[in-house]
Design a protein around this motif. Structure first.
Motif, PDB file in Angstrom:
ATOM      1  N   VAL A   1      -2.327 -12.063   4.296  1.00  0.00           N
ATOM      2  CA  VAL A   1      -1.427 -10.958   4.616  1.00  0.00           C
ATOM      3  C   VAL A   1      -2.267  -9.697   4.829  1.00  0.00           C
ATOM      4  CG1 VAL A   1       0.506  -9.569   3.773  1.00  0.00           C
ATOM      5  CG2 VAL A   1       0.386 -12.001   3.219  1.00  0.00           C
ATOM      6  N   ALA A   2      -2.001  -8.982   5.894  1.00  0.00           N
ATOM      7  CA  ALA A   2      -2.734  -7.752   6.178  1.00  0.00           C
ATOM      8  C   ALA A   2      -2.438  -6.700   5.109  1.00  0.00           C
ATOM      9  CB  ALA A   2      -2.336  -7.220   7.550  1.00  0.00           C
ATOM     10  N   SER A   3      -3.404  -5.819   4.868  1.00  0.00           N
ATOM     11  CA  SER A   3      -3.220  -4.795   3.839  1.00  0.00           C
ATOM     12  C   SER A   3      -2.010  -3.914   4.124  1.00  0.00           C
ATOM     13  CB  SER A   3      -4.480  -3.947   3.669  1.00  0.00           C
ATOM     14  OG  SER A   3      -4.786  -3.250   4.855  1.00  0.00           O
ATOM     15  N   ARG A   4      -1.714  -3.685   5.404  1.00  0.00           N
ATOM     16  CA  ARG A   4      -0.517  -2.898   5.753  1.00  0.00           C
ATOM     17  C   ARG A   4       0.750  -3.569   5.263  1.00  0.00           C
ATOM     18  NH1 ARG A   4      -1.360  -1.412  11.818  1.00  0.00           N
ATOM     19  NH2 ARG A   4      -0.300  -3.381  11.967  1.00  0.00           N
ATOM     20  N   ALA A   5       0.810  -4.886   5.408  1.00  0.00           N
ATOM     21  CA  ALA A   5       1.990  -5.627   4.956  1.00  0.00           C
ATOM     22  C   ALA A   5       2.091  -5.625   3.437  1.00  0.00           C
ATOM     23  CB  ALA A   5       1.949  -7.052   5.485  1.00  0.00           C
TER      24      ALA A   5
END
Length: 88
Positions: A4-8
């Motif tokens: 999972v991307a850090s933004r998510a």
């Protein structure tokens, strides 16, 4: 570790909805949490110092292994959080 991307991740766990320009690219809090986990739980030194995905997984496994036994069947991320919540 779940891809999972850090933004998510930020969107899921942070109460802040307005972020600065640098936060749009990465979330430094995740790195701080990882460092703090290593300080508290003392995973294998080589794993804690490396930036590779395999090393990050080794650290997460070491952290999750310290969760209460009653959490053994739960997902890795939940066991890691439980270990941190009960760390001294």
């Amino acid at each position: 570790m779940e891809g999972v991307a850090s933004r998510a991740v930020r969107a899921q766990v942070s109460p802040l909805h307005v972020v600065g320009d640098s936060a749009r690219r990465a979330w430094s809090q995740l790195r701080r949490w990882a460092r703090r986990a290593a300080e508290i739980l003392h995973p294998p030194r080589r794993a804690a110092e490396s930036a590779s995905v395999a090393s990050a997984r080794a650290v997460l496994d070491a952290v999750a292994a310290q969760a209460p036994l009653s959490w053994a069947a739960r997902p890795l991320a939940e066991r890691a959080f439980a270990a941190m919540a009960t760390a001294r």
